[in-house]
Design a protein around this motif. Structure first.
Motif, short mmCIF file in Angstrom:
data_model
loop_
_atom_site.label_atom_id
_atom_site.label_comp_id
_atom_site.label_asym_id
_atom_site.label_seq_id
_atom_site.Cartn_x
_atom_site.Cartn_y
_atom_site.Cartn_z
N ASP A 87 -11.40 0.32 16.26
CA ASP A 87 -11.20 -0.75 15.28
C ASP A 87 -11.43 -0.24 13.86
O ASP A 87 -10.73 -0.64 12.93
CB ASP A 87 -12.14 -1.93 15.56
CG ASP A 87 -11.73 -2.72 16.79
OD1 ASP A 87 -10.57 -2.57 17.24
OD2 ASP A 87 -12.56 -3.47 17.31
N ASP A 88 -12.44 0.64 13.68
CA ASP A 88 -12.72 1.19 12.35
C ASP A 88 -11.54 1.99 11.82
O ASP A 88 -11.24 1.94 10.63
CB ASP A 88 -13.97 2.07 12.38
CG ASP A 88 -15.26 1.28 12.42
OD1 ASP A 88 -15.23 0.05 12.19
OD2 ASP A 88 -16.31 1.89 12.69
N VAL A 89 -10.87 2.74 12.69
CA VAL A 89 -9.72 3.53 12.26
C VAL A 89 -8.66 2.61 11.66
O VAL A 89 -8.17 2.84 10.55
CB VAL A 89 -9.12 4.36 13.42
CG1 VAL A 89 -7.81 5.01 13.01
CG2 VAL A 89 -10.10 5.40 13.90
N GLY A 90 -8.32 1.56 12.38
CA GLY A 90 -7.30 0.62 11.89
C GLY A 90 -7.74 -0.15 10.67
O GLY A 90 -6.99 -0.29 9.70
N ARG A 91 -8.97 -0.64 10.68
CA ARG A 91 -9.49 -1.45 9.57
C ARG A 91 -9.58 -0.63 8.30
O ARG A 91 -9.08 -1.03 7.25
CB ARG A 91 -10.86 -2.03 9.94
CG ARG A 91 -11.49 -2.91 8.86
CD ARG A 91 -12.87 -3.40 9.29
NE ARG A 91 -13.82 -2.32 9.53
CZ ARG A 91 -14.44 -1.64 8.55
NH1 ARG A 91 -14.21 -1.94 7.29
NH2 ARG A 91 -15.30 -0.69 8.84
N ILE A 95 -7.29 -0.96 4.71
CA ILE A 95 -7.91 -1.18 3.41
C ILE A 95 -7.59 -0.04 2.45
O ILE A 95 -7.19 -0.27 1.30
CB ILE A 95 -9.44 -1.34 3.56
CG1 ILE A 95 -9.78 -2.60 4.34
CG2 ILE A 95 -10.12 -1.37 2.19
CD1 ILE A 95 -11.24 -2.69 4.77
N LEU A 96 -7.77 1.19 2.91
CA LEU A 96 -7.59 2.34 2.03
C LEU A 96 -6.14 2.53 1.57
O LEU A 96 -5.90 2.95 0.45
CB LEU A 96 -8.10 3.61 2.71
CG LEU A 96 -9.61 3.72 2.84
CD1 LEU A 96 -9.99 4.83 3.81
CD2 LEU A 96 -10.26 3.94 1.48
N LYS A 97 -5.17 2.21 2.41
CA LYS A 97 -3.77 2.46 2.03
C LYS A 97 -3.18 1.38 1.11
O LYS A 97 -2.09 1.57 0.58
CB LYS A 97 -2.90 2.64 3.26
CG LYS A 97 -2.59 1.37 4.02
CD LYS A 97 -1.69 1.67 5.21
CE LYS A 97 -1.33 0.39 5.94
NZ LYS A 97 -0.52 0.66 7.13
N GLN A 98 -3.89 0.27 0.89
CA GLN A 98 -3.38 -0.78 0.01
C GLN A 98 -3.18 -0.22 -1.40
O GLN A 98 -4.11 0.26 -2.02
CB GLN A 98 -4.32 -1.97 -0.03
CG GLN A 98 -4.36 -2.73 1.28
CD GLN A 98 -5.36 -3.87 1.26
OE1 GLN A 98 -5.85 -4.27 0.21
NE2 GLN A 98 -5.68 -4.39 2.42
N MET A 104 0.38 9.29 7.82
CA MET A 104 0.60 9.32 9.27
C MET A 104 0.10 7.99 9.83
O MET A 104 -1.08 7.67 9.67
CB MET A 104 -0.16 10.48 9.92
CG MET A 104 0.38 11.86 9.60
SD MET A 104 -0.61 13.22 10.31
CE MET A 104 -0.20 13.09 12.05
N PRO A 105 0.96 7.20 10.46
CA PRO A 105 0.53 5.90 10.98
C PRO A 105 -0.50 6.05 12.09
O PRO A 105 -0.61 7.11 12.72
CB PRO A 105 1.81 5.26 11.49
CG PRO A 105 2.81 6.34 11.59
CD PRO A 105 2.37 7.47 10.71
N VAL A 106 -1.22 4.98 12.34
CA VAL A 106 -2.22 4.97 13.41
C VAL A 106 -1.55 5.31 14.73
O VAL A 106 -0.53 4.72 15.08
CB VAL A 106 -2.92 3.58 13.50
CG1 VAL A 106 -3.85 3.54 14.70
CG2 VAL A 106 -3.67 3.27 12.22
N GLY A 107 -2.12 6.29 15.42
CA GLY A 107 -1.56 6.67 16.71
C GLY A 107 -2.38 7.74 17.39
O GLY A 107 -3.34 8.27 16.84
N ASN A 108 -1.94 8.08 18.61
CA ASN A 108 -2.54 9.16 19.37
C ASN A 108 -1.65 10.37 19.18
O ASN A 108 -0.52 10.40 19.64
CB ASN A 108 -2.64 8.78 20.85
CG ASN A 108 -3.28 9.86 21.69
OD1 ASN A 108 -3.25 11.03 21.35
ND2 ASN A 108 -3.85 9.45 22.80
#
Length: 131
Positions: A87-91, A95-98, A104-108
């Protein structure tokens, strides 16, 4: 041998805004030391002459350069943040990219369970990882 090696961020007028942003994004982040330019200084009064702040266990130094430069931050330097949860990765990424960019989008990506790389509105890059 050097006693310490610290990341040093050189802003050009928006250092105080960036510092407040980082303090609001990362729980427990804190200013360790700050010196501001006064009236009649080399830079606008209130801008950061030199600051040390902490995110997690990492101390970072920053300044508002009174000299204008033709360069700024690039993704070749980034902060690599080991997150406590997916959850922290996404959250944090959201916030930071605004006002910045998603590099690199969220992913594995195979080297971690969840990862994203973003650039914030100040041009500073952040790699967010959950092993």
């Amino acid at each position: 041998m050097p006693a310490t090696v610290l990341p040093f961020l050189m802003f050009q007028g928006d250092g105080a805004e960036a510092l407040e942003f980082y303090l609001s994004v990362f729980p427990g982040a804190a200013i360790e030391q700050i010196e501001r330019y006064g009236e009649g200084g080399n830079a606008p009064a209130g801008s950061i002459k030199l600051a040390r702040f902490r995110i997690g266990e990492q101390t970072v130094m920053c300044t508002d350069s009174p000299v204008k430069h033709a360069f700024t931050f690039t993704p070749s330097f980034s902060f690599f943040v080991e997150c406590d949860s997916q959850d922290d990765v996404g959250r944090l990424g959201e916030i930071l990219k605004q006002g910045g960019a998603e590099l690199m989008p969220v992913g594995n990506y195979g080297f971690s369970t969840l990862f994203t790389w973003v650039s914030d509105r100040f041009g500073v890059s952040w790699q967010l990882n959950y092993a």
